[in-house]
Design a protein around this motif. Structure first.
Motif, PDB file in Angstrom:
ATOM      1  N   ILE A   1       5.666  -3.385   0.257  1.00 20.58           N
ATOM      2  CA  ILE A   1       4.945  -3.901  -0.231  1.00 20.58           C
ATOM      3  C   ILE A   1       5.239  -5.136  -1.156  1.00 20.58           C
ATOM      4  CG2 ILE A   1       3.386  -3.946  -2.120  1.00 20.58           C
ATOM      5  CD1 ILE A   1       2.479  -1.848   0.458  1.00 20.58           C
ATOM      6  N   GLY A   2       4.573  -6.995  -0.396  1.00 22.54           N
ATOM      7  CA  GLY A   2       5.198  -7.523  -1.148  1.00 22.54           C
ATOM      8  C   GLY A   2       3.994  -8.124  -1.846  1.00 22.54           C
ATOM      9  N   LEU A   3       3.082  -7.949  -1.390  1.00 17.54           N
ATOM     10  CA  LEU A   3       1.740  -8.965  -2.477  1.00 17.54           C
ATOM     11  C   LEU A   3       1.063  -7.522  -3.263  1.00 17.54           C
ATOM     12  CD1 LEU A   3       0.433 -10.536   0.397  1.00 17.54           C
ATOM     13  CD2 LEU A   3       1.451 -11.412  -1.082  1.00 17.54           C
ATOM     14  N   ASP A   4       0.134  -7.719  -4.266  1.00 16.53           N
ATOM     15  CA  ASP A   4      -0.784  -7.204  -5.513  1.00 16.53           C
ATOM     16  C   ASP A   4      -1.490  -6.364  -4.155  1.00 16.53           C
ATOM     17  OD1 ASP A   4       0.622  -8.547  -7.060  1.00 16.53           O
ATOM     18  OD2 ASP A   4      -1.248  -9.300  -7.721  1.00 16.53           O
ATOM     19  N   VAL A   5      -1.287  -5.010  -4.680  1.00 21.62           N
ATOM     20  CA  VAL A   5      -2.251  -3.793  -4.083  1.00 21.62           C
ATOM     21  C   VAL A   5      -3.490  -4.211  -4.194  1.00 21.62           C
ATOM     22  CG1 VAL A   5      -2.762  -1.565  -3.050  1.00 21.62           C
ATOM     23  CG2 VAL A   5      -0.408  -3.006  -3.026  1.00 21.62           C
ATOM     24  N   PRO A   6      -4.878  -3.926  -4.282  1.00 22.53           N
ATOM     25  CA  PRO A   6      -5.730  -4.189  -4.786  1.00 22.53           C
ATOM     26  C   PRO A   6      -6.132  -2.347  -5.520  1.00 22.53           C
ATOM     27  CG  PRO A   6      -6.383  -4.979  -2.831  1.00 22.53           C
ATOM     28  CD  PRO A   6      -5.355  -4.566  -2.871  1.00 22.53           C
ATOM     29  N   PRO A   7      -6.951  -2.146  -5.982  1.00 20.02           N
ATOM     30  CA  PRO A   7      -7.462  -0.991  -7.073  1.00 20.02           C
ATOM     31  C   PRO A   7      -8.380  -0.206  -5.631  1.00 20.02           C
ATOM     32  CG  PRO A   7      -8.368  -2.693  -8.005  1.00 20.02           C
ATOM     33  CD  PRO A   7      -7.243  -3.327  -7.420  1.00 20.02           C
ATOM     34  N   TYR A   8      -8.570   1.023  -6.118  1.00 27.38           N
ATOM     35  CA  TYR A   8      -9.736   1.357  -5.285  1.00 27.38           C
ATOM     36  C   TYR A   8      -9.432   1.504  -3.616  1.00 27.38           C
ATOM     37  CZ  TYR A   8     -11.532   0.177  -9.898  1.00 27.38           C
ATOM     38  OH  TYR A   8     -11.421   0.389 -11.531  1.00 27.38           O
ATOM     39  N   VAL A   9      -8.469   1.322  -3.238  1.00 24.94           N
ATOM     40  CA  VAL A   9      -8.196   1.170  -1.612  1.00 24.94           C
ATOM     41  C   VAL A   9      -6.843   1.695  -0.830  1.00 24.94           C
ATOM     42  CG1 VAL A   9      -8.992  -1.137  -1.079  1.00 24.94           C
ATOM     43  CG2 VAL A   9      -6.649  -1.194  -2.144  1.00 24.94           C
ATOM     44  N   ILE A  10      -6.659   2.626   0.048  1.00 21.43           N
ATOM     45  CA  ILE A  10      -6.133   3.259   0.385  1.00 21.43           C
ATOM     46  C   ILE A  10      -5.346   2.048   2.143  1.00 21.43           C
ATOM     47  CG2 ILE A  10      -5.002   4.634   2.932  1.00 21.43           C
ATOM     48  CD1 ILE A  10      -7.872   6.385   1.486  1.00 21.43           C
ATOM     49  N   LEU A  11      -3.972   1.694   1.131  1.00 22.12           N
ATOM     50  CA  LEU A  11      -3.531   1.452   2.809  1.00 22.12           C
ATOM     51  C   LEU A  11      -2.380   1.691   3.181  1.00 22.12           C
ATOM     52  CD1 LEU A  11      -1.755  -2.034   1.374  1.00 22.12           C
ATOM     53  CD2 LEU A  11      -2.047  -0.508  -0.452  1.00 22.12           C
ATOM     54  N   ALA A  12      -1.370   1.287   4.055  1.00 24.19           N
ATOM     55  CA  ALA A  12       0.087   1.354   5.025  1.00 24.19           C
ATOM     56  C   ALA A  12       0.579   0.200   5.625  1.00 24.19           C
ATOM     57  CB  ALA A  12       0.121   2.474   5.697  1.00 24.19           C
ATOM     58  N   GLY A  13       1.732   0.092   6.156  1.00 21.36           N
ATOM     59  CA  GLY A  13       2.193  -0.351   6.370  1.00 21.36           C
ATOM     60  C   GLY A  13       3.357  -1.181   6.408  1.00 21.36           C
ATOM     61  N   THR A  14       3.918  -2.477   6.825  1.00 21.24           N
ATOM     62  CA  THR A  14       5.382  -3.239   6.596  1.00 21.24           C
ATOM     63  C   THR A  14       5.484  -4.480   7.171  1.00 21.24           C
ATOM     64  OG1 THR A  14       6.577  -3.063   8.486  1.00 21.24           O
ATOM     65  CG2 THR A  14       6.964  -1.396   6.686  1.00 21.24           C
ATOM     66  N   ARG A  15       5.297  -5.387   5.163  1.00 18.30           N
ATOM     67  CA  ARG A  15       5.426  -6.571   5.205  1.00 18.30           C
ATOM     68  C   ARG A  15       4.058  -7.586   6.320  1.00 18.30           C
ATOM     69  NH1 ARG A  15       8.269  -9.146   1.319  1.00 18.30           N
ATOM     70  NH2 ARG A  15      10.133  -7.475   1.445  1.00 18.30           N
ATOM     71  N   ASN A  16       4.099  -8.722   6.895  1.00 16.15           N
ATOM     72  CA  ASN A  16       2.981  -8.817   7.593  1.00 16.15           C
ATOM     73  C   ASN A  16       2.111  -7.609   7.950  1.00 16.15           C
ATOM     74  OD1 ASN A  16       5.389  -8.724   9.578  1.00 16.15           O
ATOM     75  ND2 ASN A  16       4.290  -9.646  10.852  1.00 16.15           N
ATOM     76  N   ARG A  17       2.793  -6.756   8.747  1.00 17.29           N
ATOM     77  CA  ARG A  17       1.271  -5.859   9.586  1.00 17.29           C
ATOM     78  C   ARG A  17       1.030  -4.035   8.151  1.00 17.29           C
ATOM     79  NH1 ARG A  17       5.503  -3.565  14.579  1.00 17.29           N
ATOM     80  NH2 ARG A  17       6.108  -5.636  14.978  1.00 17.29           N
ATOM     81  N   THR A  18       1.042  -4.646   6.883  1.00 13.15           N
ATOM     82  CA  THR A  18       0.055  -4.102   5.668  1.00 13.15           C
ATOM     83  C   THR A  18      -1.327  -4.383   6.287  1.00 13.15           C
ATOM     84  OG1 THR A  18       2.184  -4.504   4.417  1.00 13.15           O
ATOM     85  CG2 THR A  18      -0.261  -3.305   3.646  1.00 13.15           C
ATOM     86  N   ARG A  19      -1.686  -2.853   6.555  1.00 14.94           N
ATOM     87  CA  ARG A  19      -3.250  -2.782   6.670  1.00 14.94           C
ATOM     88  C   ARG A  19      -3.769  -2.253   5.357  1.00 14.94           C
ATOM     89  NH1 ARG A  19      -1.679  -6.670   8.817  1.00 14.94           N
ATOM     90  NH2 ARG A  19      -2.372  -7.361  11.101  1.00 14.94           N
ATOM     91  N   ILE A  20      -5.349  -2.569   5.602  1.00 11.17           N
ATOM     92  CA  ILE A  20      -5.957  -1.845   4.308  1.00 11.17           C
ATOM     93  C   ILE A  20      -6.904  -0.620   5.275  1.00 11.17           C
ATOM     94  CG2 ILE A  20      -7.833  -1.432   2.304  1.00 11.17           C
ATOM     95  CD1 ILE A  20      -6.375  -4.023   1.315  1.00 11.17           C
ATOM     96  N   SER A  21      -7.891  -0.009   5.260  1.00  9.68           N
ATOM     97  CA  SER A  21      -8.194   0.902   5.801  1.00  9.68           C
ATOM     98  C   SER A  21      -9.248   1.321   5.191  1.00  9.68           C
ATOM     99  CB  SER A  21      -7.773   2.213   6.336  1.00  9.68           C
ATOM    100  OG  SER A  21      -7.640   3.040   5.132  1.00  9.68           O
ATOM    101  N   GLY A  22      -9.674   1.035   3.980  1.00 14.34           N
ATOM    102  CA  GLY A  22     -10.583   0.976   3.299  1.00 14.34           C
ATOM    103  C   GLY A  22     -10.951   2.074   2.218  1.00 14.34           C
TER     104      GLY A  22
END
Length: 265
Positions: free
Chosen positions: A172-193
């Motif tokens: 995680i290199g940036l802020d993670v929004p509240p209420y979401v699911i995400l995974a991945g590394t750096r530029n491949r981090t993705r939010i699924s919903g």
């Protein structure tokens, strides 16, 4: 007070009479521990550190050590831990630095699993889960009921939003929004919903979850809108929902930038 004969407790440490200290644990000067807390064998607690009620400090945990910061020159800083936390074996939590409000703060009812690391000046809310070997760099802020998976690494100064869920092995290199699911590394981090299961388990209404999903579509899946315009549109179209306002405000207050990529990008 039940202190094992092999434990080392500095006379200047302050322990409630109900605190239990296991074999070979070390509690240094400047440590204060409140009622019902248990310190397991070989744990080391350094001061200044304040620990609240009914906490578990696991075996070989290192709590309240000096920050891993080359600019730190021994200035008086502190660690503050609330009530009902489980800090499991080999976890490490460091005090703050003078340029980070001089304190690291952990709230209540959190679970820090084995080998987790909380660096200097972090702020962790309540009911947060850090799975095994999750690592927070300095100045990270974690909102209430966030779940951070195993082997996750969070860059310094990032914010982890309330009730977000981060999958294991993520970077995680940036802020993670509240209420979401995400995974991945750096530029491949993705939010699924939206973290619908987490929201339901924590008593959020169907109406609030639907509102968050509607706002999510506007903010995250409107490729023709600039972010500021998407936030404004979400605020206008999805009204009377505090969680939506929290999501929008999180974006507006970000200093590092917020992860916005989704699995559809």
């Amino acid at each position: 007070m039940a202190i094992h004969s092999s434990a080392v407790v500095d006379p200047k440490a302050e322990l409630d009479s109900s605190v239990v200290v296991g074999p070979y644990a070390v509690i240094e000067a400047g440590v204060r521990i409140d009622a019902g807390t248990r310190v397991e064998p070989h744990a080391v607690i350094s001061g200044p550190t304040t620990i609240g009620k009914r906490n578990l400090i696991g075996s070989f945990a290192s709590v309240g050590g000096a920050p891993q910061d080359l600019s730190y020159k021994g200035e008086p800083t502190e660690l503050i831990i609330g009530d009902d936390n489980q800090i499991r074996e080999y976890a490490s939590i460091h005090r703050g630095t003078p340029h980070g409000n001089a304190k690291t703060v952990i709230g209540n009812s959190n679970l820090l699993m084995a080998y987790t690391h909380v660096a200097h000046d972090c702020k962790i809310g309540n009911h947060v889960i850090l799975a095994n070997v999750a690592t927070l760099a300095g100045h990270v802020e974690v909102g209430d009921r966030a779940s951070i998976g195993g082997l996750v690494a969070v860059h310094q100064f990032c914010r982890i939003g309330t009730l977000s869920y981060i999958g294991g092995l993520s970077g995680i290199g940036l802020d993670v929004p509240p209420y979401v699911i995400l995974a991945g590394t750096r530029n491949r981090t993705r939010i699924s919903g939206i973290n619908k299961i987490g929201l339901k388990r924590n008593g959020f209404s169907r109406e609030s979850i639907n509102s968050l999903e509607n706002a999510f579509k506007i903010i995250f899946r409107s490729p023709n809108l600039l972010l500021k315009d998407a936030l404004e549109q979400a605020r206008l179209e999805v009204t009377d929902c505090q969680e939506v306002e929290n999501l929008i405000t999180f974006f507006e207050n970000s200093k590092r930038g917020v992860i916005k990529r989704t699995i559809e990008d």
